[in-house]
Scaffold this active site. Structure first.
Site, PDB file in Angstrom:
ATOM      1  CE  LYS A  76       3.492 -60.620 -82.682  1.00 20.78           C
ATOM      2  NZ  LYS A  76       4.459 -60.835 -83.265  1.00 20.78           N
ATOM      3  CB  THR A 102       3.285 -56.821 -79.056  1.00 19.80           C
ATOM      4  OG1 THR A 102       2.799 -55.723 -78.602  1.00 19.80           O
ATOM      5  CG2 THR A 102       1.965 -57.785 -79.447  1.00 19.80           C
ATOM      6  CG  ASP A 103       3.276 -53.972 -74.200  1.00 19.13           C
ATOM      7  OD1 ASP A 103       2.635 -53.822 -75.403  1.00 19.13           O
ATOM      8  OD2 ASP A 103       3.527 -52.772 -73.728  1.00 19.13           O
ATOM      9  CD  GLU A 104      -0.623 -53.314 -79.203  1.00 18.17           C
ATOM     10  OE1 GLU A 104      -2.125 -53.471 -79.547  1.00 18.17           O
ATOM     11  OE2 GLU A 104       0.035 -52.582 -79.872  1.00 18.17           O
ATOM     12  CE1 TYR A 136       0.123 -57.160 -84.069  1.00 23.30           C
ATOM     13  CE2 TYR A 136      -0.294 -55.574 -82.096  1.00 23.30           C
ATOM     14  CZ  TYR A 136       0.534 -56.249 -83.017  1.00 23.30           C
ATOM     15  OH  TYR A 136       1.824 -56.236 -82.559  1.00 23.30           O
TER      16      TYR A 136
END
Length: 311
Positions: free
Chosen positions: A147, A119-121, A143
């Protein structure tokens, strides 16, 4: 030749399984722990399903030993930020320990390509400009931290052991089969049920939205043509404020803006994500096919026709 997909009963994984099933003639195997966010109907008949958590090392190795997959698409993950804030333990188990189990099995059984879907998060929040593949990681909630950790393990296994891995970091996905805890399905299903639509803060947070079919097509293209050891950012080139997205869906569904309910913002809420997809466009020739206006209508129509399939 066998393809293994983890998390195939979930949202992105289920859409990827359907795309692969329609285009690939070989054996397809799926591992999914079938949590609340999964749906068995997302797994096409003919796909071999193993219902367990990837944090179970013994069972992971048994599947690899039996099927000896050549390609792995690793999508299985706990992904709901609010849940991670309440209790990060499941995120550590699935997103970190589960990923390491898969990496070890992939090494043991000579996987030819390990696609790690992230994810880009992991990049945190950005006020100006866009995330590139060289952006320094700055996760801002449990979260995204889990990741980010899994991304680092994947690249460490590539650098240390020569594992043939590729990492993709995508922006916010939307489309059919998504659990209604996520923003767009929550908006749609709440409106279908004549319930208020909760909006964090003033709804000024900005997200880049990627239609899930575009994402699946990108993953397959990167698997076939991408360079081992590289990272590719994926996005929809579609930045929208949350409040504007809510109003757009309300307008399409012919509801009233009085259905909006502003609620207290959550801790560690990233203000803006913006994903630069120049690399994948210039090197592999991929770009999103679907516009937000067209894909949102398709998404609404799916939820209208599948009321019982959104959890």
């Amino acid at each position: 030749m066998t393809i293994l997909v983890t998390g195939g009963a979930g949202f992105i994984g289920g859409n990827l399984l359907s795309t692969l099933f329609d285009t690939y003639n070989g054996e397809i195997v799926c591992i999914d722990s079938l949590t609340y966010a999964a749906d068995l109907s997302n797994v096409p008949q003919g796909v071999i399903l193993y219902p367990f958590d990837i944090s179970n090392k013994k069972e992971v190795f048994e599947v690899f030993a039996k099927h000896k997959p050549k390609y792995v698409f690793h999508l299985a993950a706990e992904s709901h930020v609010d849940n991670s804030i309440k209790d990060c333990s499941p995120f550590i188990q699935s997103n970190i320990i589960g990923t390491v189990n898969l990496l070890n099995a992939a090494l043991e059984y000579n996987v030819e390509k390990f696609m790690h879907i992230s994810t880009d998060e992991v990049y945190g929040s950005i006020e100006e400009g866009s995330f590139t593949e060289d952006t320094i990681y700055d996760p801002r909630n449990p979260y995204s931290a889990s990741k980010a950790s899994s991304d680092h393990f994947v690249m460490a296994y590539h650098n240390t052991y020569g594992l043939p891995a590729i990492i993709t970091n995508c922006s916010n996905n939307y489309g059919p089969r998504q659990n209604n805890e996520k923003m767009i399905p929550k908006i749609i299903t709440n409106l279908l049920d004549d319930k208020k639509v909760p909006v964090y803060g003033k709804g000024e947070q900005i997200r880049d939205w990627l239609y899930v079919q575009d994402h699946c097509e990108a993953l397959i293209k990167i698997c076939n043509e991408g360079v081992i050891g590289e990272k590719y950012n994926l996005g929809g080139e579609c930045e929208v404020r949350n409040i504007d997205l809510v109003k757009k869906i309300i307008g399409i569904m012919q509801k009233d803006e009085s259905m909006i309910e502003f609620v207290e913002d959550r801790p560690g809420h990233d203000f803006r994500y913006s994903t630069d997809i120049t690399k994948v466009k210039s090197t592999l020739g991929w770009s999103p096919r679907f516009t937000l206006d067209a894909a949102i209508i398709q998404t609404i129509e799916w939820y209208e026709s599948n009321r019982n399939k959104s959890n």
